[in-house]
Design an enzyme around this catalytic site. Structure first.
Site, PDB file in Angstrom:
ATOM      1  N   ALA A 187       0.850  -1.192   0.000  1.00  0.00           N
ATOM      2  CA  ALA A 187       0.000   0.000   0.000  1.00  0.00           C
ATOM      3  C   ALA A 187       0.885   1.240   0.000  1.00  0.00           C
ATOM      4  CB  ALA A 187      -0.920  -0.007   1.212  1.00  0.00           C
ATOM      5  N   ASN A 188       0.293   2.405   0.128  1.00  0.00           N
ATOM      6  CA  ASN A 188       1.063   3.647   0.243  1.00  0.00           C
ATOM      7  C   ASN A 188       0.338   4.608   1.184  1.00  0.00           C
ATOM      8  OD1 ASN A 188      -0.702   5.520  -1.390  1.00  0.00           O
ATOM      9  ND2 ASN A 188      -0.276   3.960  -2.943  1.00  0.00           N
TER      10      ASN A 188
END
Ligand code: C5P
Length: 217
Positions: A29-30
């Site tokens: 994810a980020n």
């Protein structure tokens, strides 16, 4: 209620991160919160647009008056965006993961004592902004974002040409922008570069929505 210059227009907005599964319990994810993209969707709706917001997993609430399509992965986001066409404009504010895992393990990967960590092989995700910009049903106005930590404007000018979009909203994410409440952006278009002062993300959204309305006026 104020004027509704975007009444009768359909705008597609992407927002949030994507989650790319490694196995049933893990993902890549980020740090995108969805704040800026969601604010843009809300601001466009406030000007009367019919808005389809395709959002990755976020904690921020749905903006008022917007149809929200929730997705997890980049590939799901692309499918949802294509399903939302035709649109008068597309604003791609999502922080789409550049890479997904080459293979998703069907079962939770096991940590075996004494064994080396498993390699994480990556595959390139589709570039939704570039695909929408080259689409047979291309929205007449396509806007992308460029999150950069250096050479912000130069990179945005190059990115605009490479992606084939009309405008790029360039922001410097080296500070507290990602997940933060404020944003300092540059609007890059064929007409040149505009530097906007640092302001709350809601104001960036309102100003961008107003520019979209002007474009169609
Ligand atoms: O190439 P880069 O990720 O810097 O480009 C950012 C812009 O491209 C943003 O508008 C983002 O929403 C969009 N993008 C996309 N699909 C990708 C990667 C980026 O739509 N796979």
């Amino acid at each position: 209620d104020g004027p509704r210059p975007l009444a009768g227009r359909h705008v597609l907005v992407t927002s949030g991160p994507t989650h790319e599964p490694i196995d049933p319990v893990r993902f890549i994810a980020n740090r995108s919160s969805g704040r800026q993209g969601h604010a843009i969707a809300g601001a466009l709706a406030a000007l009367g647009a019919r808005v389809t917001l395709v959002s990755g997993p976020v904690a921020v609430p749905d903006p008022a008056g917007v149809a929200v399509v929730r997705v997890e992965t980049a590939r799901q986001m692309l499918v949802a965006c294509e399903a939302a066409l035709p649109a008068d404009a597309a604003v791609c504010a999502a922080a789409v993961a550049d890479w997904r895992t080459a293979r998703e393990a069907g079962q939770k990967m096991k940590k075996v004592p004494g064994e080396a960590p498993p390699p994480l092989e990556l595959a390139l995700n589709p570039d939704i902004l570039a695909l929408l910009s080259a689409h047979a049903a291309r929205p007449p106005l396509v806007v992308g974002f460029a999150a950069e930590t250096e050479n912000v404007v130069e990179n945005a000018v190059a990115k605009r040409a490479r992606k084939g979009c009309d405008w790029i909203v360039a922001n410097d994410v080296s500070g507290d922008v990602m997940g933060g409440a404020e944003n300092a952006v540059h609007l890059v278009s064929a007409a040149g570069v505009e530097d906007w002062p640092r302001m709350p993300k809601e104001q960036v959204a309102a100003r961008l929505a107003a520019r979209v309305a002007e474009h169609f006026a």
